[in-house]
Design a protein around this motif. Structure first.
Motif, short mmCIF file in Angstrom:
data_model
loop_
_atom_site.label_atom_id
_atom_site.label_comp_id
_atom_site.label_asym_id
_atom_site.label_seq_id
_atom_site.Cartn_x
_atom_site.Cartn_y
_atom_site.Cartn_z
N GLU A 1 0.84 -1.19 0.00
CA GLU A 1 0.00 0.00 0.00
C GLU A 1 0.88 1.25 0.00
O GLU A 1 2.11 1.17 0.02
CB GLU A 1 -0.92 -0.03 1.22
N VAL B 1 -1.92 9.89 4.50
CA VAL B 1 -3.15 9.15 4.19
C VAL B 1 -2.77 7.81 3.60
O VAL B 1 -1.93 7.71 2.69
CB VAL B 1 -4.03 9.94 3.21
N VAL C 1 -3.58 4.58 1.33
CA VAL C 1 -4.40 4.17 0.19
C VAL C 1 -3.90 2.82 -0.29
O VAL C 1 -2.75 2.44 -0.05
CB VAL C 1 -4.34 5.19 -0.97
N LYS D 1 -7.63 3.66 -3.50
CA LYS D 1 -8.79 3.74 -2.61
C LYS D 1 -8.30 3.95 -1.17
O LYS D 1 -7.34 3.33 -0.72
CB LYS D 1 -9.61 2.44 -2.68
N LEU D 2 -8.99 4.82 -0.45
CA LEU D 2 -8.62 5.12 0.92
C LEU D 2 -8.80 3.88 1.79
O LEU D 2 -9.78 3.14 1.66
CB LEU D 2 -9.48 6.26 1.48
N ARG D 3 -7.84 3.65 2.68
CA ARG D 3 -7.90 2.54 3.62
C ARG D 3 -8.55 3.00 4.93
O ARG D 3 -8.46 4.16 5.31
CB ARG D 3 -6.49 2.02 3.93
N ARG E 1 -5.31 7.88 9.74
CA ARG E 1 -4.32 8.80 9.16
C ARG E 1 -3.25 9.11 10.19
O ARG E 1 -3.53 9.18 11.40
CB ARG E 1 -4.98 10.09 8.70
#
Length: 1001
Positions: free
Chosen positions: A211, A221, A223, A228-230, A234
């Protein structure tokens, strides 16, 4: 600062040129300087050994002073912007005016990618050997062919200058100006991720999991490879970082004023801050993080994991300490398990003291701590005395044993005097008020999670011990610590110190916790399954709390059935009072339900307690005896001794439910009981001179019904008990059972004066015989006729015949011979013929006469009783049963002066029936003659068969021509054989059939 995760050490501070890029190779430092030179530094202790070993790249940097080992002047024309060591291929990538590849460890230049001139950033995919670099607004991809050459693969255009890049699987994540995009390396398509922020430049960092960590101002951040955001959250840095390296379990970021170290575990707390001014670059090494300043290099070396764990535990950061335990080397698995257990225990105590009871129990569970250790936190829970409970001071508690002290209860198999129980009552009442409901709920969850494994081990231990006991093994070493424990469905099983003692502690504590939290239904469910609850502790607790249903289950699972039934009987009796709730719960049927499983194991106990509900629930109790297969003789004997008034009721219900379940002896005993009651009733009425033969009490009705329907009693014994001047109907039934039909009919006619009963008796006898045409069947009606026609003769010696019948010399009673059914033989006739043949048989029966009586006898009978005959009854019998009486014999018995007109109801249908049978017989005769003619005609036709012999006719056996020889024809009319061949074949068949006999002989 939470703790020291890294120790800072200055590796060198005398670089004559400004450091532009830094990299490590094994124990060496590679410095790319602003003058285009490459300076190689090594530890002072390695100066004597200049030849690197084969696995040099696997070695680590050392936290000691470094000295210049080699200076490669002219390494590049311009300052080195970035360097990367590819250890798997022994290559060094350098970015200056272009990208060059150098062979390690001698730094020989093997390739220069001229197209990369002007490139500002690159990234390397070590798995596939792909190089990606950005030049102005172009992104190029090259592939290393394994030697000195590189092959260009793709060249894509992008919207703006690339500031940062990294491979993400098959694609590339680019940071351009103020946004992040995913470049598809197959078709060059760009997918926008999100904007990067206004102040800080884009920052793309690859994580070991594949990732990405993308920077947006001071936020990192997470991703995935598709952008795609995990959901992990953060990282919030103190300031916007310029560079970030990942060294599990930490992320190290270069900030403008210092270096910040944060944990990679959510919520990504700050671990350490290293204050160093003017740090230009950071780089990850095998075992450390390298920090380059203008003219010096510092190394951040990880503090040993064990030391970090100690720091974190001491500061109360238990979760971080537990996460570090996973980084301990695999070879120290025992050390790792011990540290984790210790941290879990300390963390659990910390949470418990702060009111987080459920979380505390989770950590106790993870620490695999002994159950008794946790139960020591609950002084109100009473535990049985066992060999595995440790003294409080021996409990390994980092917080001290003084806060966890508790004593084991004396409520065990060897209970102490009641003074201890009084102390327990007072202290338990006080402690239960103080105990928090949440504490007990957390304990319940803890015990339930531990229970599956503990009970499984206990059951396995018990099974193995039983098996070994069966084969005769000796367990002398366990005798000192063994005690008895009974489990549901397992009987009495010996419990030794070990898994079953632990199971006993667990289940006993769990039951108490459930009751203290107001969960009696869950406690009941526990007792209904396999459990190891301590009997005496749980019994006293359940009794005090009035948990009657749970107490019943406790007795039941410990096979204490007598105690359970006594309690249940007490509750049933109490239910009859004004307490509505008890009346709703406990009914007599509960006792029956409890007794059902005990029928096969303890029938005497079942009989004992079934007496308590037999009167209130007779039907259910009898069903209990039947379903439990308890011998009826045993039940009857017990009832006769303990509840004689219910004996007849039991036998009645047994007979009504299952006629085959009651033997002849029991049938006889039931009738004897009825007869005794009837005789007592008769004696009372006779004494009061109120006896009437036509009086029927309920018991007499039962007696008459039983005498008619039951066959297993002794008629002779019952006849002897009957009075001579009463109970004639009972006597008649008994005489009928003894086949004394004339005496029975005489009683109906002359004593009871009820002809209808006599006729019903004849009908029963007639219907019991399967052949209506038999002479024996019709004789019963003739016997009744004789009684009607000569009443004086039949009553003359009635009492004398009864006496002779019951005398000891009368050894046998004549029986009515049984008649076998006649099977009709089928022929070639039609159904019509078969139907009419029945009529022929009836004709023969009607025409038959009784040779035992002549006309002279009839005359004598008529003369003797001519004035006393019951002619009306005779004519009524003949008119109603004309089809069952032999007409010829009946006419012989009638007096001569009987008017023919009175016989019309008898003779009319009889003659019509005779004429019909005669006609039927004539038709049958004609049909049979016609059938005979048809058979003869068919025979003649069969004999007219013609066989034609020609010169070509062959024998089917020898395959030779028939010619003029004698021949034979098979029944099908087509197969021809020589007569000699036919005779020989028949002889061979006879020999073949006889050969087995000869062999046996």
């Amino acid at each position: 600062m939470v703790h020291s995760a890294y120790d800072s050490f200055e590796l060198l501070n005398d670089s004559p040129s400004k450091i532009a890029a830094i990299e490590s190779y094994g124990t060496k430092l590679l410095l790319g300087c602003s003058d285009g030179s490459l300076r190689v530094y090594a530890p002072e202790s390695s100066d004597s050994d200049r030849s690197p070993p084969a696995d040099y790249h696997a070695q680590d940097l050392r936290n000691q002073a470094y000295v210049l080992e080699r200076n490669l002047t002219g390494f590049s024309r311009k300052p080195v912007v970035s360097m990367e060591v590819v250890e798997s291929r022994e290559l060094l990538l350098s970015l200056s005016e272009s990208i060059a590849f150098h062979r390690l460890p001698n730094f020989e230049t093997i390739a220069v990618i001229t197209k990369a001139k002007g490139a500002n950033v690159f990234c390397w995919d070590d798995r596939r050997g792909f190089l990606c670099f950005a030049r102005q607004k172009r992104v190029c991809i090259f592939r290393h062919d394994g030697g000195r050459g590189f092959v260009e693969v793709k060249d894509f255009g992008v919207p703006d200058v690339v500031k940062s890049m990294s491979w993400c699987g098959e694609n590339i994540c680019l940071g351009i100006r103020k946004e992040y995009v995913i470049l598809n390396t197959t078709n060059g398509a760009l997918s926008e991720v999100f904007t990067s922020g206004r102040l800080a430049p884009p920052l793309v960092v690859s994580l070991p999991s594949g990732e990405l960590l993308l920077g947006k101002e001071n936020i990192g951040v997470f991703v995935d490879q598709n952008g795609k955001l995990r959901p992990e959250g953060r990282i919030c840095w103190s300031e916007a970082p310029t560079e970030v390296v990942i060294q599990k379990p930490y992320a190290v970021a270069l900030l403008p004023r210092f270096v910040e170290i944060r944990s990679l575990r959510d919520p990504y707390p700050l671990i350490q801050t290293v204050v160093l001014r003017n740090v230009r670059h950071i780089r990850k090494s095998n075992n450390s993080v390298i920090l380059s300043l203008d003219n010096s290099v510092h190394g951040l070396f990880p503090v040993p994991v064990g030391a970090q764990i100690v720091q974190l535990t001491a500061s109360g950061n238990f979760e971080e300490a537990l996460s570090l335990c996973k980084l301990l080397p695999p070879e120290d698995s025992s050390l790792r398990a011990a540290k984790e257990a210790s941290i879990h225990i300390r963390y659990a105590h910390y949470l418990f003291d702060n009111g987080s009871y459920e979380e505390a129990m989770e950590h106790f569970l993870a620490s695999q701590v002994d159950i008794t250790y946790v139960l020591s936190l609950y002084p109100s829970i009473v535990l049985p005395k066992t060999t595995i409970i440790r003294e409080p001071e021996k409990l390994d508690s980092p917080l001290g044993a003084s806060n966890l002290s508790r004593a084991s209860s004396g409520l065990s198999d060897d209970m102490e005097p009641s003074t201890h129980m009084l102390e327990f009552d007072e202290s338990a009442a006080l402690e239960s008020k103080k105990m928090n409901h949440n504490m007990l709920m957390a304990l319940i969850k803890f015990l339930q999670k531990k229970r599956l494994i503990v009970v499984e081990k206990a059951a396995t231990e018990g099974t193995e011990e039983v098996v070994l006991d069966v084969v005769g093994d000796n367990f002398a070493s366990y005798n000192s610590s063994r005690f008895k424990k009974t489990n549901k469905g397992h009987g009495s099983v010996s419990v030794s110190s070990g898994a079953r003692e632990m199971a006993s502690i667990l289940d006993t504590a769990l039951l108490q916790a459930l009751l203290l939290t107001g969960q009696p239904s869950s406690a009941l469910e526990l007792l209904r399954g396999l459990n190891y609850c301590d009997l005496k502790i749980c019994e006293e607790i359940l009794q005090k709390g009035n948990h009657h249903v749970a107490l019943l289950e406790l007795y039941k699972c410990n096979s204490m059935h007598r105690e359970a039934l006594e309690l249940l009987h007490k509750l049933v009796e109490d239910s009859k009072s004004s307490q509505a709730e008890i009346a709703h719960k406990f009914k007599p049927e509960r006792i029956i339900e409890y007794l059902k499983p005990l029928c096969g194991t303890d029938p005497m106990l079942v009989l004992e307690f079934s007496m308590l509900v037999l009167e209130s629930c007779p039907t259910q109790t009898i069903e209990l005896f039947l379903s439990g297969n308890i011998p009826a003789d045993m039940v009857n004997s017990y009832l006769k001794q303990h509840s004689p008034n219910m004996q007849a009721t039991y036998l009645e219900l047994m007979l009504a439910m299952n006629e085959n379940a009651i033997s002849g002896n029991l049938q006889n005993e039931m009738i004897q009981i009825y007869l005794s009651e009837v005789l007592d009733w008769y004696a009372d009425l006779s004494a009061q001179q109120k006896w009437d033969e036509k009086s029927y009490s309920p018991t007499r009705k039962k007696l008459l019904c039983a005498l008619e329907s039951i066959t297993g009693y002794s008629s002779e014994a019952l006849l002897k008990r009957l009075p001579s001047d009463a109970l004639y109907e009972e006597r008649a039934i008994l005489l009928g059972k003894m086949n004394q039909h004339e005496l029975a009919l005489s009683l109906y006619v002359h004593k009871l004066h009820v002809p209808e009963l006599a006729l019903s008796y004849c009908d029963r006898v007639y219907e019991q015989i399967h052949q209506p045409s038999a002479k024996t069947a019709s004789n019963i009606y003739l016997t009744l006729l004789q009684i009607y026609l000569n009443p004086r003769r039949t009553t003359k010696s009635f009492e004398k015949r009864i006496t002779n019948l019951l005398s000891p010399q009368n050894t046998g009673i004549p029986k009515v011979p049984s008649l076998t059914s006649v099977k009709s033989k089928g022929g070639r006739g039609t159904k019509k013929i078969a139907a009419i043949e029945g009529a022929e048989d009836m004709r023969v029966s009607w025409s038959s006469t009784d040779s035992s009586r002549s006309d002279g006898d009839a005359d004598e009978f008529s003369e003797e009783g001519g004035t006393t005959i019951m002619l009306d009854e005779v004519l009524d019998l003949l008119s109603r049963r004309w089809d069952r009486i032999n007409g010829a014999q009946a006419l012989k018995l009638l007096p001569r002066e009987t008017k023919l007109q009175n016989l019309l109801p008898f003779l009319g249908p009889l003659l019509r029936k005779s004429s019909e049978m005669y006609r039927n017989c004539s038709v049958i005769k004609s049909l049979r003659q016609s059938e005979n003619l048809q058979v003869k005609d068919e025979l003649y036709n069969q004999r007219k068969a013609v066989v034609k012999i020609t010169s070509d006719s062959m024998c089917s056996l020898c395959n030779k021509k028939i010619g003029t020889s004698v021949f034979a024809v098979y029944p099908n009319g087509k197969t021809l054989v020589h007569f000699v061949c036919f005779r020989d074949s028949q002889s061979m068949k006879a020999v073949a059939k006889g050969s087995p006999l000869r062999k046996r002989l």
